[in-house]
Each structure stands twice: as structure tokens, then as C-alpha cells.
Design a protein around this motif. Structure first.
Motif, short mmCIF file in Angstrom:
data_model
loop_
_atom_site.label_atom_id
_atom_site.label_comp_id
_atom_site.label_asym_id
_atom_site.label_seq_id
_atom_site.Cartn_x
_atom_site.Cartn_y
_atom_site.Cartn_z
N ILE A 118 -8.96 1.76 -3.16
CA ILE A 118 -9.56 2.75 -4.05
C ILE A 118 -8.63 2.98 -5.24
O ILE A 118 -7.57 2.34 -5.33
CB ILE A 118 -9.83 4.09 -3.30
CG1 ILE A 118 -8.55 4.62 -2.66
CG2 ILE A 118 -10.93 3.90 -2.27
CD1 ILE A 118 -8.69 5.97 -1.99
N PHE A 119 -9.01 3.87 -6.12
CA PHE A 119 -8.16 4.15 -7.28
C PHE A 119 -7.24 5.35 -7.04
O PHE A 119 -6.10 5.35 -7.47
CB PHE A 119 -9.01 4.39 -8.53
CG PHE A 119 -8.17 4.46 -9.79
CD1 PHE A 119 -7.76 3.31 -10.44
CD2 PHE A 119 -7.79 5.69 -10.33
CE1 PHE A 119 -6.98 3.37 -11.59
CE2 PHE A 119 -7.01 5.76 -11.47
CZ PHE A 119 -6.61 4.60 -12.10
N TRP A 120 -7.76 6.38 -6.37
CA TRP A 120 -6.90 7.53 -6.10
C TRP A 120 -7.25 8.16 -4.76
O TRP A 120 -8.38 8.09 -4.30
CB TRP A 120 -7.00 8.58 -7.22
CG TRP A 120 -8.37 9.12 -7.52
CD1 TRP A 120 -9.29 8.59 -8.39
CD2 TRP A 120 -8.98 10.31 -6.98
NE1 TRP A 120 -10.44 9.36 -8.41
CE2 TRP A 120 -10.28 10.42 -7.56
CE3 TRP A 120 -8.57 11.28 -6.06
CZ2 TRP A 120 -11.15 11.47 -7.25
CZ3 TRP A 120 -9.45 12.33 -5.75
CH2 TRP A 120 -10.71 12.41 -6.36
N ILE A 128 0.86 -1.19 0.00
CA ILE A 128 0.00 0.00 0.00
C ILE A 128 0.89 1.23 0.00
O ILE A 128 1.65 1.46 0.94
CB ILE A 128 -0.94 0.00 1.21
CG1 ILE A 128 -1.91 -1.18 1.12
CG2 ILE A 128 -1.72 1.31 1.29
CD1 ILE A 128 -2.80 -1.36 2.34
N ALA A 129 0.79 2.02 -1.06
CA ALA A 129 1.67 3.17 -1.24
C ALA A 129 1.05 4.46 -0.73
O ALA A 129 1.76 5.36 -0.28
CB ALA A 129 2.03 3.34 -2.72
N ALA A 130 -0.28 4.59 -0.82
CA ALA A 130 -0.94 5.84 -0.44
C ALA A 130 -2.27 5.54 0.23
O ALA A 130 -2.93 4.54 -0.08
CB ALA A 130 -1.16 6.73 -1.68
N VAL A 131 -2.68 6.43 1.14
CA VAL A 131 -3.91 6.26 1.91
C VAL A 131 -4.62 7.60 2.04
O VAL A 131 -3.96 8.64 2.20
CB VAL A 131 -3.62 5.70 3.33
CG1 VAL A 131 -4.92 5.47 4.10
CG2 VAL A 131 -2.82 4.41 3.26
N GLN A 132 -5.94 7.55 1.99
CA GLN A 132 -6.76 8.75 2.20
C GLN A 132 -7.74 8.53 3.33
O GLN A 132 -8.38 7.47 3.41
CB GLN A 132 -7.55 9.08 0.93
CG GLN A 132 -8.45 10.31 1.07
CD GLN A 132 -9.60 10.34 0.09
OE1 GLN A 132 -9.36 10.34 -1.12
NE2 GLN A 132 -10.82 10.34 0.58
N SER A 154 2.54 0.30 -11.40
CA SER A 154 3.80 -0.30 -10.93
C SER A 154 3.58 -1.40 -9.90
O SER A 154 4.54 -1.92 -9.33
CB SER A 154 4.71 0.79 -10.35
OG SER A 154 4.19 1.29 -9.13
N GLY A 155 2.30 -1.76 -9.64
CA GLY A 155 1.99 -2.87 -8.76
C GLY A 155 1.65 -2.50 -7.33
O GLY A 155 1.48 -3.38 -6.48
N LYS A 156 1.50 -1.21 -7.04
CA LYS A 156 1.16 -0.75 -5.69
C LYS A 156 -0.35 -0.62 -5.54
O LYS A 156 -1.11 -0.67 -6.50
CB LYS A 156 1.84 0.60 -5.41
CG LYS A 156 3.35 0.57 -5.50
CD LYS A 156 3.97 -0.26 -4.40
CE LYS A 156 5.48 -0.20 -4.45
NZ LYS A 156 6.10 -0.94 -3.31
N LYS A 157 -0.78 -0.42 -4.28
CA LYS A 157 -2.20 -0.26 -3.97
C LYS A 157 -2.45 1.08 -3.29
O LYS A 157 -1.59 1.60 -2.58
CB LYS A 157 -2.67 -1.40 -3.06
CG LYS A 157 -2.70 -2.77 -3.74
CD LYS A 157 -3.30 -3.84 -2.84
CE LYS A 157 -2.31 -4.40 -1.87
NZ LYS A 157 -2.80 -5.61 -1.16
N ILE A 158 -3.66 1.61 -3.49
CA ILE A 158 -4.12 2.84 -2.87
C ILE A 158 -5.29 2.48 -1.95
O ILE A 158 -6.18 1.72 -2.36
CB ILE A 158 -4.57 3.89 -3.91
CG1 ILE A 158 -3.58 3.96 -5.09
CG2 ILE A 158 -4.77 5.26 -3.26
CD1 ILE A 158 -2.19 4.37 -4.73
N PHE A 159 -5.30 3.02 -0.74
CA PHE A 159 -6.32 2.63 0.23
C PHE A 159 -7.04 3.83 0.83
O PHE A 159 -6.55 4.97 0.77
CB PHE A 159 -5.70 1.79 1.36
CG PHE A 159 -6.09 0.34 1.31
CD1 PHE A 159 -6.97 -0.20 2.23
CD2 PHE A 159 -5.58 -0.49 0.32
CE1 PHE A 159 -7.33 -1.54 2.18
CE2 PHE A 159 -5.93 -1.82 0.26
CZ PHE A 159 -6.81 -2.35 1.20
N TYR A 160 -8.20 3.55 1.37
CA TYR A 160 -9.03 4.53 2.08
C TYR A 160 -9.36 3.97 3.46
O TYR A 160 -9.59 2.76 3.61
CB TYR A 160 -10.33 4.77 1.31
CG TYR A 160 -11.44 5.41 2.13
CD1 TYR A 160 -11.54 6.79 2.25
CD2 TYR A 160 -12.40 4.62 2.77
CE1 TYR A 160 -12.56 7.37 3.01
CE2 TYR A 160 -13.42 5.19 3.52
CZ TYR A 160 -13.49 6.57 3.63
OH TYR A 160 -14.50 7.15 4.37
#
Length: 325
Positions: free
Chosen positions: A165-167, A110-114, A206-212
Motif C-alpha cells: 500500500i502507500f500509507w 518492508i518498513a511499516a504494516v497496517q 528511501s526505497g522501503k515498502k509499506i504493507f497491509y
């Protein structure tokens, strides 16, 4: 020794926002380093911070590089493991950072989280910029759980979950510093608007995931830099969205989808012109020529791999405006 998280606020002539919202950030972020990156403000923002919040660290850029370039330049000076890129017009809440850090610690992919983003002025409503997590449809139109185009939902706990999520919204954008650097940050040609969606799309490719996570919430005013009705905002959103699709879409879908979107933009331009005046129609025209001007450079930035399936909904614009969904 830096703490794991750096909360980083980008500022440009935003003393009024800092006066209003920096106290909540300082009060509820004891386990984070707090930075303000200043885009060569001409007000007394810096003096205000130094006087009333001496523990807040300041990084001074030598020009106004916009959202994308401002963060790219300033974050080079910040070495924490995680960044939270936080708009200056956001009120944070008690314990807001811990659910996000828990997600990062559980899954290295998981690269990014909102967090959940609610309206500061109507606190029972979701806010336009992010709401319950960002998604995208098969025509490349970004939308959110809790917000489709300009229609917002009331928060009734329907997005209190934790999900992919997507972004993630740039108004409160948590990201691993390693992933930010590996992707070379935001695309500075965007200046502002949708650069966070482009970055998330590159991370996914690049194979990473975005989460909420709905376990953390913040309240966003919105429109602090560019008003929602600004023709310049229309220009940036349309130009950047087209460039983002050219960079990140798989090639078989690319040709027909870009052409179809250009046609839909023409219809939207007429609608904007009738609704908001000629400057918005002209903004659509300028956006297309801006996209054409950037096209050679955008093509060079395409990655070696684009994921085939990228959308969560189909034909959203038709369902929403023609089907009233």
C-alpha cells in the motif's frame, strides 16, 4: 530483555478510553511489551494504569506534544525492534500481532504494516482511518481500500489479502524502530493528522515498502481526540497535506500540482462553509497561510530523491463527486 514488539499507546486525558480498550490490548498482546506514553494528562490516567495494569510501562512526556511530537519524544525511551503505535480508542483481537510480525520477518525492505481497520460501532463496516490500507491519488488526496472520502464499504472479505500500500494508518501503525529512527520519526510541525502518510511517503522515497494484512484486524472508534466535524481537524488536514506534497513530490510535478490543489481547496472551503459553517471556511484560509508560513522549513526537509510514480488512482475527487464513483 525487551520483547521484539512494543505496543505503544499515546494518551492525553484518555482514562475513559484506557478503561474501555486497554484490557483487550493486555489480554491479546502477551508476546509484546505494552507502553503508554502520556502527554502530560491532567486526569487520573496514570493512576488508573498503575492501579489496574501495573505491568504496563509508562513514559511521561513533560508537555502535550500532540500525536507527532508525543510519539517522537516517548519512543526515544523504548528500544524494541518493532513498534505498534496504537490509538487508545482501538479494540484489538486475538492473535492480531502475529500476521504483522510474519510480514516483517519475510521481507527486510518492508518498513511499516497496517492491519484491517474496522468500525467499533459498526463492526461489519470499514473505519475511516485506514480501512483496508491507505492509497493516494495523483492530486495528493489520501484514500483507502474500503473508504473514499467519507464513503465507507461493508467488509465482505474483499480486503482479506496481504498487499503493498502507500500509507499505513496512524491508528494502528506497525513500524521497524530502526526505520522510524532513520527517518527521524514524524514531522512534529504537523502536530496531528497525516503525519503517518508523510512518514510512509518518506520511507517509500528511501526505497522501503509499506504493507497491509487482512489477516489481522482491529476495531477503531475514531474521533477520540478531534471530532470529525472539528474545524481544527479541517485546518490540520489541509495544511499538513500541502506540506507533505511539497516535501515528497518529484519536482517536475510540484509547481502545477500545488497550485491546482490551492485552487481546489478554495472551492472546498466554500463547500465546507455552506455545509458546516463559517469556521470550516476560515479553517481552509488559515491552513493555506499556515502552509505558507512553514514553506521555507518544509523545502529544507525535501529528500534528495523523490519517486516519480506515487499514486494509485487519477482524479479521484472528480470521479467521486462528479462521477459518483
Amino acid at each position: 530483555m525487551p520483547k521484539k514488539l512494543a505496543v505503544v499507546i499515546l494518551n492525553w486525558n484518555g482514562k475513559n478510553w484506557l478503561e474501555k480498550f486497554l484490557p483487550s490490548v493486555v489480554s491479546f498482546s502477551q508476546d509484546a511489551d505494552i507502553y503508554v506514553i502520556d502527554n502530560l494528562s491532567t486526569d487520573d490516567s496514570i493512576e488508573f494504569i498503575q492501579t489496574y495494569f501495573p505491568d504496563v510501562k509508562i513514559v511521561k512526556n513533560n508537555d502535550n506534544y500532540g500525536f507527532a511530537g508525543g510519539y517522537n519524544a516517548g519512543l526515544k525511551e523504548i528500544s524494541n525492534e518493532y513498534y505498534c503505535l496504537l490509538n487508545s480508542d482501538v479494540e484489538v483481537t486475538e492473535n492480531w500481532i502475529y500476521p504483522v510480525l510474519d510480514i516483517f520477518e519475510k521481507d527486510a525492505s518492508i518498513a511499516a504494516v497496517q492491519p484491517k481497520i474496522l468500525s467499533f460501532n459498526h463492526k461489519n463496516m470499514f473505519e475511516f482511518a485506514g480501512a483496508g490500507g491507505g492509497l493516494i491519488d495523483n492530486l495528493g488526496y489520501p484514500y483507502c481500500r474500503g473508504r473514499v472520502f467519507d464513503d465507507l464499504e461493508e467488509d465482505k472479505g474483499q480486503y482479506d489479502d496481504e498487499t503493498e500500500i502507500f500509507w499505513a494508518s496512524g491508528c494502528c501503525f506497525f513500524i521497524r524502530s530502526k526505520d522510524f529512527r532513520e527517518q527521524k520519526g514524524f514531522d512534529e510541525r504537523f502536530f496531528a493528522h497525516q503525519e503517518e502518510i508523510d512518514l510512509c511517503w518518506r520511507l517509500i522515497n528511501s526505497g522501503k515498502k509499506i504493507f497491509y494484512t487482512g489477516k489481522s484486524r482491529v476495531y477503531h472508534v475514531g474521533g477520540g481526540t478531534l471530532n470529525k466535524q472539528s474545524a481544527q481537524k479541517t485546518y490540520l488536514n489541509i495544511r499538513n497535506n500541502l506540506s507533505m506534497m511539497l516535501k515528497n513530490l518529484p519536482f517536475p510535478k510540484l509547481i502545477w500540482l500545488i497550485f491546482f490543489r490551492l485552487c481546489l481547496d478554495g472551492i472546498a472551503g466554500i463547500y465546507f462553509g455552506l455545509k458546516n459553517g463559517f469556521p470550516h471556511l476560515w479553517a481552509v484560509v488559515r491552513a493555506h497561510f499556515g502552509f505558507y508560513g512553514q514553506l521555507p522549513g518544509t523545502w529544507k526537509l525535501r529528500q534528495n530523491h523523490q519517486k516519480e510514480t506515487f499514486y494509485q488512482s487519477k482524479w479521484l475527487i472528480f470521479k467521486h463527486f462528479l462521477g459518483s464513483k
